[in-house]
Design an enzyme around this catalytic site. Structure first.
Site, PDB file in Angstrom:
ATOM      1  N   HIS A 419       0.722  -1.038   0.073  1.00 26.99           N
ATOM      2  CA  HIS A 419       0.102  -0.262  -0.004  1.00 26.99           C
ATOM      3  C   HIS A 419       0.890   1.087   0.111  1.00 26.99           C
ATOM      4  O   HIS A 419       0.426   2.552  -0.905  1.00 26.99           O
ATOM      5  CB  HIS A 419      -1.699   0.504   1.326  1.00 26.99           C
ATOM      6  CG  HIS A 419      -1.799   1.096   1.439  1.00 26.99           C
ATOM      7  ND1 HIS A 419      -1.449   2.313   2.316  1.00 26.99           N
ATOM      8  CD2 HIS A 419      -3.389   2.057   0.884  1.00 26.99           C
ATOM      9  CE1 HIS A 419      -2.110   3.364   1.709  1.00 26.99           C
ATOM     10  NE2 HIS A 419      -3.457   2.353   1.504  1.00 26.99           N
ATOM     11  N   ARG A 509      29.997  -3.024 -16.531  1.00 28.54           N
ATOM     12  CA  ARG A 509      31.212  -3.509 -16.121  1.00 28.54           C
ATOM     13  C   ARG A 509      30.779  -4.865 -14.834  1.00 28.54           C
ATOM     14  O   ARG A 509      30.196  -4.480 -13.990  1.00 28.54           O
ATOM     15  CB  ARG A 509      31.548  -2.367 -15.236  1.00 28.54           C
ATOM     16  CG  ARG A 509      32.126  -1.156 -15.952  1.00 28.54           C
ATOM     17  CD  ARG A 509      32.701  -0.398 -14.758  1.00 28.54           C
ATOM     18  NE  ARG A 509      33.207   1.242 -15.657  1.00 28.54           N
ATOM     19  CZ  ARG A 509      32.913   2.272 -16.273  1.00 28.54           C
ATOM     20  NH1 ARG A 509      31.324   2.073 -16.281  1.00 28.54           N
ATOM     21  NH2 ARG A 509      33.641   3.207 -16.758  1.00 28.54           N
ATOM     22  N   ARG A 577      32.500  -6.642 -20.408  1.00 31.32           N
ATOM     23  CA  ARG A 577      33.640  -6.568 -19.686  1.00 31.32           C
ATOM     24  C   ARG A 577      33.854  -7.866 -18.951  1.00 31.32           C
ATOM     25  O   ARG A 577      32.814  -7.394 -17.879  1.00 31.32           O
ATOM     26  CB  ARG A 577      33.873  -5.625 -19.871  1.00 31.32           C
ATOM     27  CG  ARG A 577      35.738  -5.595 -19.541  1.00 31.32           C
ATOM     28  CD  ARG A 577      36.715  -4.279 -19.150  1.00 31.32           C
ATOM     29  NE  ARG A 577      35.998  -3.642 -18.028  1.00 31.32           N
ATOM     30  CZ  ARG A 577      35.946  -2.654 -17.178  1.00 31.32           C
ATOM     31  NH1 ARG A 577      36.595  -1.308 -18.567  1.00 31.32           N
ATOM     32  NH2 ARG A 577      35.739  -1.694 -16.632  1.00 31.32           N
ATOM     33  N   GLU A 679      43.923  -0.711 -25.102  1.00 29.48           N
ATOM     34  CA  GLU A 679      43.839   0.549 -23.540  1.00 29.48           C
ATOM     35  C   GLU A 679      45.700   0.432 -23.465  1.00 29.48           C
ATOM     36  O   GLU A 679      45.664   0.655 -22.478  1.00 29.48           O
ATOM     37  CB  GLU A 679      43.317  -0.475 -22.704  1.00 29.48           C
ATOM     38  CG  GLU A 679      42.815  -1.821 -21.987  1.00 29.48           C
ATOM     39  CD  GLU A 679      42.232  -1.671 -21.365  1.00 29.48           C
ATOM     40  OE1 GLU A 679      41.850  -1.243 -20.231  1.00 29.48           O
ATOM     41  OE2 GLU A 679      41.598  -2.618 -21.063  1.00 29.48           O
ATOM     42  N   GLY A 700      39.133   2.224 -24.293  1.00 26.27           N
ATOM     43  CA  GLY A 700      39.145   2.955 -22.721  1.00 26.27           C
ATOM     44  C   GLY A 700      41.011   3.640 -22.900  1.00 26.27           C
ATOM     45  O   GLY A 700      41.514   3.469 -22.580  1.00 26.27           O
ATOM     46  N   SER A 701      39.344   5.507 -22.676  1.00 23.47           N
ATOM     47  CA  SER A 701      40.789   6.463 -22.936  1.00 23.47           C
ATOM     48  C   SER A 701      41.454   6.621 -22.120  1.00 23.47           C
ATOM     49  O   SER A 701      41.893   7.245 -21.562  1.00 23.47           O
ATOM     50  CB  SER A 701      39.825   7.449 -23.658  1.00 23.47           C
ATOM     51  OG  SER A 701      38.495   7.765 -22.510  1.00 23.47           O
ATOM     52  N   ASN A 702      40.863   6.816 -20.870  1.00 20.87           N
ATOM     53  CA  ASN A 702      41.979   6.973 -19.586  1.00 20.87           C
ATOM     54  C   ASN A 702      43.037   5.652 -19.531  1.00 20.87           C
ATOM     55  O   ASN A 702      44.487   6.408 -18.904  1.00 20.87           O
ATOM     56  CB  ASN A 702      40.878   6.635 -17.945  1.00 20.87           C
ATOM     57  CG  ASN A 702      40.109   7.318 -17.808  1.00 20.87           C
ATOM     58  OD1 ASN A 702      40.390   8.485 -18.134  1.00 20.87           O
ATOM     59  ND2 ASN A 702      38.892   7.148 -16.700  1.00 20.87           N
ATOM     60  N   ASP A 703      43.398   4.529 -19.830  1.00 23.34           N
ATOM     61  CA  ASP A 703      44.424   4.184 -19.523  1.00 23.34           C
ATOM     62  C   ASP A 703      45.133   3.926 -20.782  1.00 23.34           C
ATOM     63  O   ASP A 703      46.262   3.571 -20.987  1.00 23.34           O
ATOM     64  CB  ASP A 703      44.037   2.305 -19.616  1.00 23.34           C
ATOM     65  CG  ASP A 703      43.715   1.616 -17.976  1.00 23.34           C
ATOM     66  OD1 ASP A 703      43.723   2.634 -17.098  1.00 23.34           O
ATOM     67  OD2 ASP A 703      43.230   0.671 -18.103  1.00 23.34           O
ATOM     68  N   CYS A 750      34.751   4.556 -25.791  1.00 17.75           N
ATOM     69  CA  CYS A 750      34.091   4.719 -23.867  1.00 17.75           C
ATOM     70  C   CYS A 750      34.744   5.032 -23.134  1.00 17.75           C
ATOM     71  O   CYS A 750      36.463   5.345 -22.623  1.00 17.75           O
ATOM     72  CB  CYS A 750      34.435   2.772 -22.879  1.00 17.75           C
ATOM     73  SG  CYS A 750      33.478   1.719 -23.995  1.00 17.75           S
TER      74      CYS A 750
END
Length: 792
Positions: A419, A509, A577, A679, A700-703, A750
């Site tokens: 409810h 992820r 992944r 990456e 994977g642009s960061n790595d 990504c």
């Protein structure tokens, strides 16, 4: 059907169009008996009194002018709601039945008993108002239901009580809120043969996701015993979620979610036949009410009913404990999500939340800051401070007048179909239900923030946080050739994004699902005999209770968690992944310490592809593969693509692909595609060789920036030098796109850069990127950035 008719009709004589005659609830029961019995929908037999019978009862006892007098006194402030309601109910209960109506009720009751082979057959006596269960108003629980009524005199008393319940304080208040004329609403009484759910189970079901409005899901709540506890929120039920599009394929088991509820009590029949609550047994609390087969059976029935009515439906069901047969005992239109416009996306986010105080199941997706007002009993409602956060054990329809004055609602008990949840949705309030201990942990006048913005789990945090609200129009959005996809990790929040015109999920992820839904290290489950710490063993035993094998717990939980991400945009591609924890993160999982080495630099160590074929983790990777195989095969999500992270060489790729094939994931079989993360500079420099082994790349642009520039991405000292638009990084991106396309492979990106910088999005489009995958809050901006880049 003409309405100068007898005062009672069998359900099999009424249909959907007879709402004005027998109310929405009873008209719907008749409709299902007449139209859906041949399609496997079982409805208990019964009969309904007509709206004319109700009016005849009022007329025969001279009640209409006396009721109007009380309502006028209420409207003029001369009587309180409680005084007027009590006076009207007393009048109705003291009335006498017109002889024709009483004899008609008893004749149908005797016929019901004859058909059942039982004198004084037990029945459920339910109220069905002629204005209820309409698409624009739910009237949830406004009138009374009386269960397990036995005998002719008891039936007449229960029917009279139903009439009186049209004027409970909550029903009067509800009609005032929604602008219904009290005297224009009549009441039909539905009398339905009881299902022996007291020895079986019962609950509520929606043919739509109640929180996101996602149309392809069925939500089922279930508890032991009679279903009133679920409806009223007195019990924390099991919760199941099923993907509708796969229900017509018998070989598939598309159960997206199975959440075990506490189910501390159950409603049974007492010796005299009256319903009463008793504690559920320890065994009952520890197991699901419904088997997978029963979950799918119910979901198919929901789909049949929805298809017949042509709209999302809210249903109550009961399983007979003697026969095992499942019955639908009510069906009405869903009244909240089905009326929500699809043209606007509204999102909330809590800025700098305080310490978490309690958590439960979220209702809605909003957030509110406010001051707590704890009300433990309906008798204390007058103490409620308007505009505060209502905290209580559970609510019932008596609470509606105070609920509409609350900023948010938090309850100890109840599920998403209780409810409290239904009314909160209808009032547009954020609510968190089933917290367990909110009334103990929180205190009156405490400043808190109630957030339902994070998916299935709602949280109450300390203090008054700032709340950011954004509204985006989904009308007239551009559709660039570049695919714009989402990065997702949290399955519980995935369904809320179904309205976005996404081209799929570019990065899901797995490690987030493992850490939140599984929580145990896969090797600790595969090698449980190697766990010697008694506390860890006990914790794993608690987690995996109900599973024959501890490894099955991992596979089941991971497959279901990922399935919600795969479902919300099916059949568009969803790239999952495989786990990309680093050793220090793996070690933090339950039982993980004994299976992970200590590394000085986990970022560059034993991670990604190198783990999958290693004897140190091969058994854990096998469980990951089994979960993906189940997701694609048994559950039906063949839109899932597998992606391998941190794959250093083509030779390593060969080893990983061989291990995957051993566990039912052979590239190319059943359309399986396998991607690789790009990456590492080696992924670029040897792109042609990687393209021979994989169907696509995801940058994977960061790595890639970190390893191209030799900068720790978490270093404060070098933060200004960490630039994803550095010429060396852009050269890497342009090169891998060119080389991959030569080999016929696709390339996605990504990362956050295209969200923050339209120029970055333009560069990616110029390089020929196939897709850009971003977080949901950036999606619309990147969509526009990509379209602008293509047009220029």
């Amino acid at each position: 059907m003409a309405h100068s008719t007898p005062p009672v009709f069998g359900f099999d004589k009424v249909q959907r169009s007879d709402t004005g005659l027998v109310g929405g609830k009873n008209a719907s029961l008749g409709e299902m008996i007449r139209a859906l019995g041949s399609k496997g929908i079982h409805v208990p037999p019964g009969f309904a009194t007509t709206a004319d019978a109700y009016r005849d009862y009022l007329s025969a006892n001279g009640l209409e002018p006396r009721i109007s007098q009380q309502l006028n006194a209420l409207a003029g402030g001369r009587r309180t709601l409680q005084e007027a309601g009590q006076a009207i109910r007393s009048m109705i209960l003291e009335g006498e039945w017109p002889e024709t109506t009483a004899q008609a009720i008893l004749a149908h009751y005797r016929s019901l008993g004859t058909a059942a082979g039982q004198v004084d057959v037990p029945v459920a006596v339910r109220s069905s108002a002629t204005a209820e269960d309409l698409p624009e108003a739910s009237f949830a629980g406004q009138q009374e239901t009386f269960l397990n009524v036995i005998g002719e005199q008891a039936l007449l008393v229960a029917c009279r009580k139903c009439y009186a319940s049209l004027f409970t304080d909550r029903a009067i208040s509800y009609r005032q809120i929604h602008g219904f004329d009290h005297m224009q609403v009549a009441l039909s009484v539905g009398v339905q043969q009881m299902v022996r759910a007291d020895t079986g189970g019962a609950g509520v079901m929606f043919s739509i996701d109640t929180e996101s409005g996602f149309p392809d899901a069925v939500l089922i709540n279930a508890a032991w015993g009679l279903g009133e506890n679920v409806v009223q929120g007195a019990v924390d039920p099991d919760e199941y979620q099923v993907f509708k599009p796969f229900l017509d394929t018998p070989a598939l088991t598309p159960i997206l979610e199975k959440r075990l509820g506490a189910k501390a009590i159950k409603m049974i029949q007492d010796r005299d036949g009256s319903p009463r609550n008793v504690p559920a047994s320890k065994a009952e609390r520890a197991r699901y009410v419904l088997s997978d087969e029963e979950i799918l059976t119910l979901a198919r029935q929901a789909k049949v009913i929805e298809d017949h009515y042509g709209m999302p439906m809210d249903m109550e069901w009961a399983r007979d404990g003697e026969t095992g047969r499942i019955y639908i005992v009510q069906a009405r239109p869903e009244t909240v999500q089905s009326r929500t416009g699809a043209g606007t996306l509204r999102t909330c986010s809590v800025m700098d939340p305080g310490r978490m105080l309690v958590t439960g199941m979220s209702v809605g997706s909003g957030a509110v800051s406010g001051r707590v007002s704890i009300i433990e009993s309906a008798d204390d409602i007058s103490r409620f401070v308007e505009g505060s956060v209502l905290v209580t054990g559970t609510t019932d329809p008596d609470w509606v007048p105070v609920m509409k004055r609350a900023a948010a609602i938090v309850t100890d008990h109840g599920g998403r179909t209780s409810h409290a949840a239904i009314i909160s949705r209808e009032l547009g309030l954020p609510a968190i239900v089933g917290c367990g201990n909110a009334t103990e942990v929180l205190h009156d006048q405490q400043d808190v923030t109630v957030s339902c913005a994070g998916g299935d789990n709602g949280i109450v945090t300390e203090g008054l946080s700032q709340i950011a609200v954004t509204e985006d129009s989904l009308a007239d959005l551009p559709r660039p050739e570049t695919k714009i996809m989402l990065n997702l990790a949290n399955p519980s929040a995935a369904l809320r994004w179904w309205r976005l015109p996404v081209d799929g999920v570019g990065l899901a992820r797995m490690e987030f699902v493992i850490s939140n839904a599984v929580r145990a290290h896969p090797m600790a489950l595969a090698r449980f005999d190697q766990i010697h710490d008694p506390d860890t063993r006990a914790a794993i035993d608690r987690l995996t209770e109900g599973y024959g094998e501890k490894t099955e717990y991992f596979v089941d939980r991971l497959a279901r968690g990922l399935s919600r991400i795969a479902a919300f945009c099916y059949p568009k591609p969803v790239i999952i992944r495989m786990s990309d924890f680093k050793t220090n993160e793996y070690a933090d999982l339950l039982g993980g310490r004994g299976f992970e080495p200590l590394e000085e630099n986990p970022m560059m160590g034993f991670r990604g592809a190198s783990r999958y074929y290693s004897d140190e983790y091969r058994a854990g990777f096998a469980l990951e593969c089994q979960a993906i195989a189940r997701l694609r095969g048994q559950m039906g999500f063949d839109n899932v693509i597998v992606m391998i992270p941190f794959c250093r060489t083509p030779e390593e790729a060969d080893r990983v692909l061989a291990v995957m094939a051993e566990h039912g994931l052979k590239r190319g079989d059943d359309g399986l595609e396998v991607y690789v993360m790009c990456e590492i500079p080696a992924n670029v420099l040897r792109a042609g060789e990687f393209a021979q082994r994989f169907d696509g790349f995801s940058i994977g642009s960061n790595d890639l920036t970190q390893l191209t520039l030799g900068i720790d991405r978490d270093s404060d000292a070098l933060a200004e030098m960490f630039r994803e638009d550095d010429p060396a990084v852009l050269w890497m991106i342009e090169t891998v796109i060119r080389e991959a396309h030569k080999a016929g492979s696709k390339v996605g990106f990504c990362g956050q850069a295209p969200s923050n910088d339209p120029g970055y999005a333009r560069r990616l489009v110029e390089f020929g990127i196939d897709s850009i995958s971003v977080t949901p809050d950036s999606f619309l901006q990147v969509l526009r950035n990509a379209a602008a880049a293509e047009s220029s």
